[in-house]
Scaffold this motif. Structure first.
Motif, PDB file in Angstrom:
ATOM      1  N   ALA A 230     -22.916  25.119   4.144  1.00  0.00           N
ATOM      2  CA  ALA A 230     -23.956  23.405   4.497  1.00  0.00           C
ATOM      3  C   ALA A 230     -24.772  23.489   5.070  1.00  0.00           C
ATOM      4  CB  ALA A 230     -22.366  22.878   5.318  1.00  0.00           C
ATOM      5  N   SER A 231     -25.382  23.259   4.798  1.00  0.00           N
ATOM      6  CA  SER A 231     -26.904  22.854   5.788  1.00  0.00           C
ATOM      7  C   SER A 231     -27.255  23.453   6.553  1.00  0.00           C
ATOM      8  CB  SER A 231     -28.012  21.389   4.745  1.00  0.00           C
ATOM      9  OG  SER A 231     -26.877  20.728   5.428  1.00  0.00           O
ATOM     10  N   GLN A 232     -26.023  23.002   7.239  1.00  0.00           N
ATOM     11  CA  GLN A 232     -26.752  23.212   8.909  1.00  0.00           C
ATOM     12  C   GLN A 232     -26.583  25.237   9.228  1.00  0.00           C
ATOM     13  OE1 GLN A 232     -23.780  21.419   8.338  1.00  0.00           O
ATOM     14  NE2 GLN A 232     -21.847  21.784   9.403  1.00  0.00           N
ATOM     15  N   VAL A 233     -25.847  25.481   7.761  1.00  0.00           N
ATOM     16  CA  VAL A 233     -25.577  27.251   8.630  1.00  0.00           C
ATOM     17  C   VAL A 233     -26.605  27.995   7.971  1.00  0.00           C
ATOM     18  CG1 VAL A 233     -23.651  28.915   7.505  1.00  0.00           C
ATOM     19  CG2 VAL A 233     -23.516  26.335   8.574  1.00  0.00           C
ATOM     20  N   THR A 234     -27.706  29.200   8.601  1.00  0.00           N
ATOM     21  CA  THR A 234     -27.855  29.783   8.311  1.00  0.00           C
ATOM     22  C   THR A 234     -27.620  31.439   8.130  1.00  0.00           C
ATOM     23  OG1 THR A 234     -29.939  28.328   8.755  1.00  0.00           O
ATOM     24  CG2 THR A 234     -30.170  30.836   8.514  1.00  0.00           C
ATOM     25  N   ASP A 261     -25.882  37.731  10.082  1.00  0.00           N
ATOM     26  CA  ASP A 261     -25.585  37.236  11.086  1.00  0.00           C
ATOM     27  C   ASP A 261     -25.843  35.799  10.134  1.00  0.00           C
ATOM     28  OD1 ASP A 261     -26.400  39.843  12.860  1.00  0.00           O
ATOM     29  OD2 ASP A 261     -28.488  39.265  13.368  1.00  0.00           O
ATOM     30  N   GLY A 262     -25.303  35.607  11.040  1.00  0.00           N
ATOM     31  CA  GLY A 262     -24.959  33.528  11.259  1.00  0.00           C
ATOM     32  C   GLY A 262     -25.190  32.619  12.155  1.00  0.00           C
ATOM     33  N   MET A 263     -25.467  31.715  12.162  1.00  0.00           N
ATOM     34  CA  MET A 263     -25.713  30.395  13.070  1.00  0.00           C
ATOM     35  C   MET A 263     -25.774  29.170  12.332  1.00  0.00           C
ATOM     36  SD  MET A 263     -28.697  30.184  16.226  1.00  0.00           S
ATOM     37  CE  MET A 263     -28.311  32.457  16.210  1.00  0.00           C
ATOM     38  N   THR A 264     -25.473  28.099  13.194  1.00  0.00           N
ATOM     39  CA  THR A 264     -25.616  26.442  12.927  1.00  0.00           C
ATOM     40  C   THR A 264     -25.507  25.912  14.706  1.00  0.00           C
ATOM     41  OG1 THR A 264     -24.349  24.846  12.400  1.00  0.00           O
ATOM     42  CG2 THR A 264     -22.853  26.613  13.731  1.00  0.00           C
ATOM     43  N   PRO A 265     -26.567  25.041  14.588  1.00  0.00           N
ATOM     44  CA  PRO A 265     -26.531  24.254  15.571  1.00  0.00           C
ATOM     45  C   PRO A 265     -25.410  23.015  16.071  1.00  0.00           C
ATOM     46  CG  PRO A 265     -28.248  22.644  14.409  1.00  0.00           C
ATOM     47  CD  PRO A 265     -26.893  24.521  13.329  1.00  0.00           C
ATOM     48  N   TYR A 266     -24.214  22.257  15.034  1.00  0.00           N
ATOM     49  CA  TYR A 266     -23.412  22.116  15.359  1.00  0.00           C
ATOM     50  C   TYR A 266     -22.632  22.439  14.098  1.00  0.00           C
ATOM     51  CZ  TYR A 266     -25.635  19.957  11.922  1.00  0.00           C
ATOM     52  OH  TYR A 266     -26.207  19.437  10.461  1.00  0.00           O
ATOM     53  N   GLN A 267     -20.764  22.529  14.881  1.00  0.00           N
ATOM     54  CA  GLN A 267     -19.725  22.832  13.656  1.00  0.00           C
ATOM     55  C   GLN A 267     -20.006  23.753  13.219  1.00  0.00           C
ATOM     56  OE1 GLN A 267     -20.150  20.154  10.150  1.00  0.00           O
ATOM     57  NE2 GLN A 267     -19.632  17.747  11.621  1.00  0.00           N
ATOM     58  N   PRO A 268     -19.340  24.612  14.942  1.00  0.00           N
ATOM     59  CA  PRO A 268     -19.137  26.134  14.636  1.00  0.00           C
ATOM     60  C   PRO A 268     -17.730  26.113  12.692  1.00  0.00           C
ATOM     61  CG  PRO A 268     -18.382  25.403  16.809  1.00  0.00           C
ATOM     62  CD  PRO A 268     -19.261  23.676  15.625  1.00  0.00           C
ATOM     63  N   GLU A 269     -16.870  25.479  12.332  1.00  0.00           N
ATOM     64  CA  GLU A 269     -16.092  25.909  11.771  1.00  0.00           C
ATOM     65  C   GLU A 269     -16.935  26.027  10.299  1.00  0.00           C
ATOM     66  OE1 GLU A 269     -16.233  20.915  12.229  1.00  0.00           O
ATOM     67  OE2 GLU A 269     -16.405  23.221  13.663  1.00  0.00           O
ATOM     68  N   ALA A 270     -18.005  24.937  10.131  1.00  0.00           N
ATOM     69  CA  ALA A 270     -18.546  25.631   9.057  1.00  0.00           C
ATOM     70  C   ALA A 270     -19.252  27.070   8.387  1.00  0.00           C
ATOM     71  CB  ALA A 270     -19.825  24.070   8.474  1.00  0.00           C
ATOM     72  N   LEU A 271     -20.284  27.019  10.499  1.00  0.00           N
ATOM     73  CA  LEU A 271     -20.023  28.408   9.711  1.00  0.00           C
ATOM     74  C   LEU A 271     -19.546  29.677   9.332  1.00  0.00           C
ATOM     75  CD1 LEU A 271     -21.992  30.805  10.438  1.00  0.00           C
ATOM     76  CD2 LEU A 271     -21.960  30.880  13.029  1.00  0.00           C
ATOM     77  N   GLU A 272     -17.975  29.732   9.724  1.00  0.00           N
ATOM     78  CA  GLU A 272     -16.845  30.198  10.287  1.00  0.00           C
ATOM     79  C   GLU A 272     -16.176  29.971   8.993  1.00  0.00           C
ATOM     80  OE1 GLU A 272     -13.569  32.464  10.517  1.00  0.00           O
ATOM     81  OE2 GLU A 272     -15.000  32.765  11.786  1.00  0.00           O
ATOM     82  N   ALA A 273     -16.556  29.202   8.100  1.00  0.00           N
ATOM     83  CA  ALA A 273     -16.317  29.013   6.217  1.00  0.00           C
ATOM     84  C   ALA A 273     -17.030  29.631   5.593  1.00  0.00           C
ATOM     85  CB  ALA A 273     -16.155  27.213   6.173  1.00  0.00           C
ATOM     86  N   ALA A 274     -18.725  29.806   6.141  1.00  0.00           N
ATOM     87  CA  ALA A 274     -19.242  31.186   5.358  1.00  0.00           C
ATOM     88  C   ALA A 274     -19.056  32.207   5.051  1.00  0.00           C
ATOM     89  CB  ALA A 274     -21.045  30.425   5.739  1.00  0.00           C
TER      90      ALA A 274
END
Length: 441
Positions: A230-234, A261-274
């Protein structure tokens, strides 16, 4: 020859005759042996005004510098102005704006934002000055959802070539703001700035560490995960070789890893999916996911803050192909003079909110940085050979963020953009008083 200048300064004027000259003149990057004519340690904006006026009257050049990051030999023979003491921070949470002095580092801004649900755009370390970051382009953990540091620059207080201090924004001088957003210190000394703040209600960071032997499958999975994220995930990936020295924690000392390493400012579930895609590619020796306050973002990947010798190269590419992975492993899969190679997934979409030479989307999907941290003359040669090997995948220019000390703005901008920068330079600084880390070609 600087007696008249010293008399009007509140701060210090340091010259080669002073006993602490060697300490004061050095950059953060100890591999860059910058040799200015003098250093002004400014106590406030008026010291900057006096210095610029003095330089203009005596045919001298001025180079702004806060922490010394991004230093090059372009500053040789200049009066370097240290702006570290310009450290005021003012936060307007409702308007999502921070006004900061030129010496303020991202770590201080992020600490001030703890508990607000907002974040700035820090990169790999909180030790970088906000002004230097934004005027150099600025690649952040949150650039994918929120754009570059340059695009976040709302307004700036500058000391111009006449030695006068004034606030500018897009309404008062759109061309100069365009140039400041990525043109560095070539157009004036920025003494303060206003930058955007962004929503960050649930910052989450993660680190997966794999044995270096699993790097090929992990990097393959990383490439897939970034394309689906997702676009909010780096997501940033690394091949890293920790030296066997006491300063390195025992758990990683002398060992090599492939990390994501991964980071997101919101929606941690989107980070977990990646992360799930990467996690399934190997057997992590460490798997950490944690909630972060804004103050934890800039220090998340543990980039050393003290001054050190560092040489680096950068490149870009659009796809992490099997052949490219093989090349990365050939040059960086075993301990060598290259300490770390890092791959950053760049911005997903959306146009920049503000015009700037480095404010638009990058031309490539990924940026690669390779770093050596030893003072060995062979290190630069090894890095340059690696950079040449990456040429078949090179996918376009990038902002000066991460540019090698021997690099040039020619490596960053199109001929048309460079011509526009030169035109603006001629208008605002016809005598070429100001010198940025990377001079206009």
């Amino acid at each position: 020859m600087f007696e008249d200048l010293q008399q009007v300064l509140t701060g210090r004027l340091v010259t080669p005759d002073d006993p602490d000259w060697e300490q004061v003149r050095r950059a953060w990057n100890l591999s860059v042996d910058q040799r200015p004519r003098a250093v002004v340690v400014a106590a406030g904006p008026s010291d900057v005004e006096h210095t610029v006026a003095y330089a203009g009257a005596h045919g001298l050049k001025v180079a702004p510098q806060a922490g010394g990051h991004g230093a090059t030999r372009a500053l040789d023979g200049t009066i370097v102005v240290r702006t570290d003491a310009l450290d005021d921070i003012w936060i307007d949470s409702d308007a999502r704006v921070a006004r900061i002095g030129a010496g303020v580092r991202w770590g201080a801004v992020q600490t001030a934002l703890d508990g607000t649900g907002l974040t700035g755009l820090p990169g790999s370390t909180g030790n970088i000055s906000v002004v230097g970051f934004c005027t150099g382009g600025g690649s952040s953990w949150f650039s994918r959802p929120y754009g570059s540091g340059a695009a976040s620059l709302r307004a700036a207080e500058i000391v111009d070539a006449a030695g006068e201090r004034r606030w500018i924004d897009d309404a008062s001088d759109a061309d100069l703001m365009w140039a400041l957003r990525g043109g560095g210190g070539n157009f004036g000394v920025v003494t303060a700035a206003e930058v955007d703040l962004h929503l960050a209600p649930a910052i989450t960071g993660a680190r997966l560490m794999f044995p270096i032997e699993q790097a090929e499958q992990v990097l393959t999975a990383y490439g897939k995960a970034t394309q689906e994220a997702a676009s909010q995930v780096t997501l940033w990936a690394y091949l890293v070789h920790y030296p066997d020295v006491p300063a390195v924690p025992e758990g990683v000392r002398g060992k090599s890893f492939c990390m994501v390493d991964g980071m997101t400012p919101y929606q941690p579930e989107a980070l977990e999916a990646a992360l799930s895609t990467v996690r399934a590619a190997g057997t992590p020796v460490s798997d950490t996911v944690q909630s972060l306050q804004p103050s934890g973002v800039g220090e998340f990947n543990s980039v050393p803050a003290p001054p050190q010798a560092l040489s680096l190269i950068t490149s870009t590419f659009d796809e992490l192909t099997p052949d490219l992975i093989c090349t990365l492993l050939e040059y960086c899969g075993q301990p060598s003079l290259i300490f770390q190679v890092q791959v950053r997934h760049l911005r997903a979409s959306a146009d920049a909110e503000r015009p700037g030479v480095a404010a638009t989307d990058p031309a490539a999907q990924y940026m690669l940085l390779a770093v050596s941290i030893v003072q060995d003359p062979q290190a630069i040669a090894v890095l340059q050979k690696f950079q040449e090997a990456l040429t078949p995948w090179h996918a376009g220019d990038m902002s000066p963020t991460g540019l090698s000390a021997w690099g040039s703005l020619d490596d960053c901008y199109s001929p048309a953009d460079l011509a526009r920068l030169r035109d603006i330079k001629q208008r605002v600084d016809p005598d070429d008083t100001f010198v940025g880390n990377f001079r206009l070609p």
